[in-house]
Structures are given as C-alpha cells and as structure tokens.
Design a protein around this motif. Structure first.
Motif, PDB file in Angstrom:
ATOM      1  N   ASP A  36       3.525  18.088  25.110  1.00 33.32           N
ATOM      2  CA  ASP A  36       4.435  19.110  25.634  1.00 33.32           C
ATOM      3  C   ASP A  36       4.958  20.013  24.528  1.00 33.32           C
ATOM      4  O   ASP A  36       5.260  21.183  24.757  1.00 33.32           O
ATOM      5  N   ASN A  37       5.079  19.450  23.314  1.00 43.01           N
ATOM      6  CA  ASN A  37       5.588  20.254  22.212  1.00 43.01           C
ATOM      7  C   ASN A  37       4.472  20.982  21.450  1.00 43.01           C
ATOM      8  O   ASN A  37       4.742  21.612  20.437  1.00 43.01           O
ATOM      9  N   GLY A  38       3.273  20.847  21.950  1.00 45.38           N
ATOM     10  CA  GLY A  38       2.154  21.520  21.294  1.00 45.38           C
ATOM     11  C   GLY A  38       1.794  20.926  19.959  1.00 45.38           C
ATOM     12  O   GLY A  38       1.348  21.638  19.059  1.00 45.38           O
ATOM     13  N   ARG A  66       1.526  27.209  18.530  1.00 40.21           N
ATOM     14  CA  ARG A  66       2.054  25.929  19.038  1.00 40.21           C
ATOM     15  C   ARG A  66       3.253  26.151  19.938  1.00 40.21           C
ATOM     16  O   ARG A  66       3.385  25.511  20.990  1.00 40.21           O
ATOM     17  N   SER A  93       3.314  25.178  23.844  1.00 36.94           N
ATOM     18  CA  SER A  93       4.299  24.239  24.376  1.00 36.94           C
ATOM     19  C   SER A  93       5.053  24.858  25.549  1.00 36.94           C
ATOM     20  O   SER A  93       5.246  24.223  26.594  1.00 36.94           O
TER      21      SER A  93
END
Lengths: 163, 169
Positions: A14-16, B146, B150
């Motif tokens: 979810d946080n990449g 990123r 996200s």
C-alpha cells in the motif's frame, strides 16, 4: 504462507515499497481461491491485474517499406526531364532574332549567292528559247522539202511519159 | 535497425503498448488505432532506434505521449470517446460472474484516477516494470513514483471496499 507475513507485505504494498519479487509473492497468494474476507478487495485487485495482463493486441500492424517515396520522386524527375527537353527543342526552332551579327552576315551572303545562282539559271533557261525557235524553223524546212519531193515525183512521171 | 531486428525487438512490445493505450483511451477500438499508429511511427523511425539504449522505455514513452495528446485533442473538441466494450453489470447470479463484475469495477475505478497514476499502476502492477524503468517513461524520480503508486493503490482499494459494502452486496 502465514497470514501475518502477507499482511505485512500488503502494508508495504500500500505504501509503494514492495519489490517486484514481493509483489509476485502477493500475486501468487491471491491467485488461490480462499482468502480471508477482509482481504477480499486485494484479491479482486490482483486478479484484475493478472487478467488484464492476458489481453493481447490481435490486429495486424501495417508496416510498409518506405520505397513509395522514391517512386514519387522518380515521377517528378521524369516530368522535369520532359519539360527541359521540350524547352530545348523549341529553342532550336527560333527565328533570325537570336542569331549573332556574324551569323546574320553569313546567312545574308548565302541568300545572295543562292539568288545569283537562280538568276543565272533563269538566263540559261531563256537562251534555251532560241533552240526551240531553231527547231521550229527546221520543221518548216522539212515541210518545204516535202514540196521538193512532190516536184520530183511529177518530173519522174513526165520522164516516164516522154520515154 | 533492419526489418528483422524490428520484428524481433519492437514487435513483441505490441501487447504492452496496446494495454497501456487501452488503459488511457479506455475504448478498445481507440486503443487498436493508437497502437497501429504508434507502430507505424516506430517503423518510420527505425533507423534512429538503434541509437536508443532502451527501446522498450522509448516505445512506452511514445505510447504515453501519443495517448495523452489524443485525449487532450478529444477534450479540446469537446468529444467523448465512445466506449463500446463495457460489460453489462446487471447479471450477477453466479460467483464467477460476480468476480468478473468486481473486476470491471476495478477497471472503472482506475479510469477515474489521474492519468499519471493510471500509467504508473499499469506499468508496475500489470506489466511488472522496475521503478527505474517507470522513471524513464513518466519522467519522474523514483520517490515521486512510489508516492503516486501508493496513492493510486489506496484509492482503488478504498473505492472497491466502498462498492463492495454499499454497491453490489
């Protein structure tokens, strides 16, 4: 795989922050039939990603070699050559204006010489008239000779009678 | 780059190009047209292609730019792209149908994301690109990618749980 580690991975996801390998693990996990209800939304997502990747481009890609451009230029060149040749041909047929002074002189001299020849020729032809006069007189002479023949015939007759 | 090089190196990208085009343009017909035009462009540029280090990144960047241009011109003309490939959502009798149904929800949700996020999700979660490769295509640094990723992932899941609890079920 233990649910705990999956949940930890999902949080990273979810946080990449997951790597491709970790994402592959998640994909493999959600490819199975049963997942806990609170992870159902992840399952839908991963299944969607997986299904979408199967989609393929089915149409043909029309790739033509670039030759047709060359042909186009060849036709342009042909037209140009044609125009130039027509122009050059008409150029040679132009009149006296385009001649230089020397050329004009030469032309005039030629014309004069030819005129001279033609007048001499006409003179020669007119002196031939005398000849035709002679032949006429000759024919008259021949005619009068016939009289002589006639005369000699009658004299012969007279001689025969007297003999 | 010769013709056979092109066929071996560039042509295998056609599915990825098509999927990215479809992600952005939504309609299948539009995406097919775009893919064809992109490959004609790549083909005409094949002499220069050998100079590029990363042909895949180059092709994907071109796809992205082409589709964004197309979207922009559609908006300028005030025209909407007609989607003919939506599925009918009314029949949700069996579980399989239900799964497919929720998958088409994902696709709908993704349409609402900003284009940049759509591209990033497409390249990362569907095509499996490294962040360094995505950076070349979208021209952003990896941290920004990123963050966008996200955000996109969270949005999708949030809306998905929303429709799951209030919409369908």
């Amino acid at each position: 795989m233990v649910l705990n580690s999956i949940e930890r991975l999902l949080e990273k996801y979810d946080n990449g922050e997951t790597s491709l390998r970790e994402e592959a693990q998640l994909k493999a996990y959600f490819a199975q039939e049963d997942v806990p209800p609170h992870l159902e939304s992840y399952k839908v997502m991963f299944q969607y990603f997986d299904a979408t990747k199967q989609e393929q481009f089915t149409k043909d890609v029309p790739l033509k070699p670039k030759k047709y451009q060359l042909y186009r230029w060849i036709s342009v060149a042909a037209v140009a050559v044609l125009m130039v040749s027509v122009y050059l041909l008409t150029d040679t047929k132009q009149g006296l204006e385009s001649l230089s002074h020397d050329e004009l002189m030469a032309y005039n001299q030629t014309v004069e010489a030819l005129n001279l020849v033609s007048t001499k020729f006409n003179k020669g032809a007119s002196s031939l008239n005398a000849l035709s006069l002679v032949s006429q007189n000759l024919e008259k002479g021949v005619e009068s000779m016939n009289y002589v023949g006639e005369f000699s015939e009658t004299t012969n007759k007279i001689f025969n009678l007297s003999n | 780059m010769t013709q056979s090089d092109f066929v071996h190196i560039v042509m295998p990208l056609k599915d990825k190009v098509f999927r990215l085009a479809k992600r952005l343009l939504v309609s299948r017909e539009e995406a097919e047209d775009a893919t064809q035009e992109i490959f004609v462009k790549l083909w005409n540029n094949k002499q220069k292609m050998a100079e590029y280090k990363n042909i895949e990144a180059f092709s994907m960047t071109m796809t992205k730019n082409f589709c964004l241009d197309r979207l922009k011109s559609k908006q300028a003309q005030n025209l909407k792209i007609v989607h003919s490939n939506y599925q009918d959502h009314n029949v949700a009798l069996q579980r399989e149908v239900e799964v497919r149904d929720s998958m088409s929800w994902v696709s709908k949700i993704m349409e609402e994301l900003p284009e940049q996020q759509q591209i990033i999700i497409q390249l990362r979660d569907i095509e499996g690109y490294e962040f360094s490769e995505i950076a070349k295509v979208v021209d952003m640094n990896e941290t920004a990618i990123r963050v966008a990723l996200s955000r996109a992932r969270k949005t999708i899941r949030e809306k998905l749980t929303h429709t799951h609890s209030y919409g369908i079920k």
